[in-house]
Structure formats: structure tokens, C-alpha cells
Design a protein around this motif. Structure first.
Motif, mmCIF file in Angstrom:
data_model
loop_
_atom_site.group_PDB
_atom_site.id
_atom_site.type_symbol
_atom_site.label_atom_id
_atom_site.label_comp_id
_atom_site.label_asym_id
_atom_site.label_seq_id
_atom_site.Cartn_x
_atom_site.Cartn_y
_atom_site.Cartn_z
ATOM 1 N N VAL A 179 0.817 -1.218 0.000
ATOM 2 C CA VAL A 179 0.000 0.000 0.000
ATOM 3 C C VAL A 179 0.846 1.261 0.000
ATOM 4 N N GLY A 180 2.133 1.147 0.361
ATOM 5 C CA GLY A 180 3.028 2.293 0.330
ATOM 6 C C GLY A 180 3.458 2.700 -1.062
ATOM 7 N N ASN A 194 -1.774 0.412 -5.361
ATOM 8 C CA ASN A 194 -3.160 0.697 -5.001
ATOM 9 C C ASN A 194 -4.031 0.826 -6.248
ATOM 10 N N THR A 224 3.346 3.099 5.284
ATOM 11 C CA THR A 224 2.224 2.161 5.328
ATOM 12 C C THR A 224 1.032 2.756 6.068
ATOM 13 N N GLY A 243 -0.116 4.880 2.906
ATOM 14 C CA GLY A 243 -0.873 3.782 2.318
ATOM 15 C C GLY A 243 -2.370 4.032 2.317
#
Length: 242
Positions: free
Chosen positions: A56-57, A62, A105, A109
Motif C-alpha cells: 500500500v506504500g 493501489n 504504510t 498507504g
């Protein structure tokens, strides 16, 4: 949740996996996004859902996960931005690398996940987003930068809600206390010896379902072991004239 498509980041274990199982039992379809491929694939197989390997970072991850969701199911109704990691440093052992590992994150994220999911939700004219914050975001924690990120998520949720309302999109945050997840497993007995109670992930998953299905937006919910989830009022700050 019957028929609804829900994307869950950090869905391979803990609260995310419990939420996936709960939504599956309710007749929903689930997409698991996680860095742990083995565990993510196992949960997805269990719930008859889709697993997408996701960091997600990374903004592109994403976007790719949302695209995979739409390709598999044709729609996206709910998003649970749940992925998080414990902090890697404090003030006494601070390094830029450890600090950024935590925030990329826990905060970035969520921002990247929110940005990626908004286009399809806007096209549909509806959607519900749950942001997984923490009690540490309402009070404080020895894990300084974990708490800082969670405080930021609460501010993000309350600030984004009015901006998204015109698009029919709701966003709310949940603030669990101590939860019996793999992250806390090494400390479980020590916490219990101190008289601290750990919530079961299923209890948090039930709160996620309530929040996603409810009519509210911009709300922050506290979820504590042995207690009903409750809305935490926003502090009233008077505006001062110049």
C-alpha cells in the motif's frame, strides 16, 4: 453486505482477515490486498474472493488493486483501508528510514488507497470507506510514530467527509484498542498479566460492518474489548475572530 464488493487492505491476517470472513458469510464478495502472498491467497481461497499482492506504500500498487477489483467483479462498493505496521523507532532511536517505514504504510498507504478508489466510487455515485485508525490516535502511545499516523488518519477522515459527501461517498474511521492479532501475539500473556483485555478481531470486524452499512460519515468509532462500538464526538473548538 449481500452482493457488495469490498476491498480490504491488510486482509491477509488479523482484523482484515476477520472482516473478509464476516463479509463472505453475509453474502458479500471480497478482495484481499496484502504483501503476504501465502496468507493472502489462503484467506481469499477460504472466502471465495480475489487476492492481489499489494504494497500500500506504493501508489501504483493501489491503483492496480482497484483495477483488478473492477475487472473481476465489475464494481466496488466498500473499501476497508486497514493495512498497518508497528512503529520501527521512537525519539531515542530515530532514523529517517525507520520513521518512513512506519508512515509509508500507516498514513501514506491510506492516502494512496483513498486516492485509487475514489474514481470508481464517484462514477457509481455511492460508496463507503472505513479507515482503520486506533485508540492510539485518540490518546497517545509509547509507539510515537504509530500514534502520530493514527492521529493523522482521524483528521483525514473528519476532513474528507464533507468533501466526498456530494459524490455520495461516506468515510468513517474505527479506533480499536488492543486486539488479539498476530502483531500482539508475543505480548499476549504479558498484557493479560497486567489486567489488560484484548478484543477478538471478529468484534472489530462486526464494527466495520456496522460502520460501512450505516448512514453516517466523518465519524470516529472507538472499539474496545467487551464494549459496544461508540462514536467519539469531535472536539468543539471555537473559531476566534481576528
Amino acid at each position: 453486505m449481500t452482493g457488495a464488493v469490498t476491498l480490504i487492505t491488510g486482509g491477509a491476517s488479523g482484523i482484515g482477515a476477520a472482516t473478509a470472513r464476516r463479509f463472505h458469510r453475509a453474502g458479500g464478495r471480497v478482495v484481499i490486498a496484502d504483501r503476504d502472498t501465502a496468507a493472502g491467497e489462503a484467506v481469499a481461497a477460504e472466502v471465495g474472493g480475489l487476492f492481489v499482492p499489494t504494497d500500500v506504500g506504493e501508489p501504483a500498487d493501489n491503483t492496480r488493486t482497484v483495477t483488478a477489483t473492477l475487472e473481476a467483479f465489475g464494481r466496488l462498493d466498500n473499501v476497508v483501508l486497514n493495512a498497518a505496521v508497528p512503529g520501527r523507532c521512537g525519539l531515542h532511536d530515530f532514523t529517517v528510514e525507520r520513521y518512513r517505514y512506519t508512515l509509508r504504510t500507516n498514513l501514506d498507504g491510506v492516502v494512496y488507497g483513498l486516492h485509487a478508489c475514489l474514481p470508481p466510487l464517484r462514477r457509481q455515485g455511492h460508496g463507503s470507506i472505513a479507515v482503520m485508525a486506533s485508540i492510539a490516535g485518540l490518546t497517545g502511545s509509547p509507539d510515537l510514530f504509530y500514534a502520530a499516523g493514527k492521529h493523522a488518519l482521524i483528521g483525514l477522515t473528519r476532513s474528507a467527509a464533507p468533501a466526498l459527501a456530494a459524490d455520495g461517498i461516506r468515510i468513517n474511521a474505527l479506533c480499536p484498542g488492543l486486539v488479539d492479532t498476530p502483531v500482539l501475539a508475543p505480548y499476549r500473556q504479558a498484557l493479560r498479566n497486567r489486567g489488560l483485555h484484548l478484543a477478538h478481531p471478529d468484534a472489530v470486524a462486526a464494527a466495520v460492518e456496522t460502520v460501512l452499512a450505516g448512514p453516517g460519515t466523518g465519524q470516529v468509532w472507538a472499539v474496545q474489548a467487551g464494549q459496544h462500538a461508540t462514536v467519539v464526538p469531535a472536539p468543539e473548538v471555537p473559531l476566534m475572530a481576528d
